[in-house]
Enzyme design. Structure first.
Site, PDB file in Angstrom:
ATOM      1  CG  ASP A 147      -1.982  -1.123   1.357  1.00  0.00           C
ATOM      2  OD1 ASP A 147      -2.044  -1.682   0.308  1.00  0.00           O
ATOM      3  OD2 ASP A 147      -2.323  -1.372   2.352  1.00  0.00           O
TER       4      ASP A 147
HETATM    5  N1  URA Z   1      -1.175  -5.858   3.844  1.00  0.00           N
HETATM    6  C1  URA Z   1      -1.573  -5.045   3.922  1.00  0.00           C
HETATM    7  O1  URA Z   1      -2.503  -4.600   4.544  1.00  0.00           O
HETATM    8  N2  URA Z   1      -0.868  -3.597   3.349  1.00  0.00           N
HETATM    9  C2  URA Z   1       0.185  -3.996   2.672  1.00  0.00           C
HETATM   10  O2  URA Z   1       0.747  -2.976   2.060  1.00  0.00           O
HETATM   11  C3  URA Z   1       0.580  -5.245   2.651  1.00  0.00           C
HETATM   12  C4  URA Z   1       0.114  -6.302   3.299  1.00  0.00           C
END
Ligand code: URA
Length: 234
Positions: free
Chosen positions: A101
């Protein structure tokens, strides 16, 4: 492979520069001057440009410590692509094996080898990823034991069929945890903690299938992977 593509993949030349080179009659394939970029180079043929044998450059394999407010995409959106941090030729021809993310930091693997990244991201491969997680609600004693057990047995994510695969939770302190999962569902870590009534306020990926982010790699810094690291997914 087309001859113009072959030239690009074995040099730093762009497709236009390769075309100009071909027009100048400087390129031979097995001793014959070829000016047509669409010419199909036979397997094992010797391609010579201005007296130098051209050989295809190998694939590229890179680890980066992803900074916050960047995205794991080749196209900028609200946040810029993390590929802007890669000061290598044709950085935007690479792709990211396993996205994070925008607000997540840590290990990303970057390559132009589609089979290699498939070996990391395919749900069938169950590749282990370890995340350092900072939580809003402290987890202690019974709460910690319960959450550890729930993650081991699998939790129901909102909108998904079935439970998550067994995951391992290790507490560093009351609000800092290490979570290892073998899936890569959208926002998986955040949704797993939401499923047990908690909230992730910070997330950092430490490792992917035995490739561990270097401690001394600052946010936005990168390095080429070693042969041993590449071999883990070859
Ligand atoms: N899980 C998440 O919630 N976000 C990420 O960036 C990676 C794994």
């Amino acid at each position: 492979m087309r001859l113009d593509k072959y030239i690009c993949k074995s040099s730093e030349l762009t497709r236009n520069e390769a075309k100009k080179l071909l027009k100048s009659g400087e390129v031979t394939v097995d001793g014959e001057v070829i000016k047509n970029g669409a010419f199909k180079v036979p397997e094992g043929a010797e391609v010579i440009s201005s007296g130098q044998v051209l050989s295809l450059l190998g694939h590229r394999y890179i680890m980066m410590n992803k900074p916050q407010d960047t995205i794991c995409s080749n196209v900028d959106e609200v946040h810029p692509s993390l590929l802007h941090f890669l000061d290598v030729d044709r950085a935007f021809e690479l792709h990211i094996a396993g996205r994070l993310d925008a607000d997540t930091t840590g290990l990303v693997l970057i390559t132009d080898d589609g089979q290699w990244s498939h070996n990391i991201t395919s749900p069938k491969k169950h590749c282990e990823k370890t995340y350092r997680v900072w939580l809003e609600q402290p987890l202690i004693e019974q709460d910690l034991d319960e959450t550890t057990e729930q993650f081991k047995n699998g939790v129901q994510l909102n909108g998904e069929n079935g439970l998550t695969l067994p995951a391992t939770l290790v507490a560093v302190d009351e609000t800092e945890m290490l979570l290892t999962i073998t899936e890569g569902k959208y926002h998986q870590v955040k949704r797993m903690f939401a499923a047990v009534g908690n909230k992730v306020i910070g997330l950092h990926r430490e490792s992917i299938g035995g490739i561990v982010l270097d401690d001394d790699l600052m946010m936005g810094e990168w390095r080429d992977l070693t042969e041993q690291e590449i071999a883990k997914f070859s």
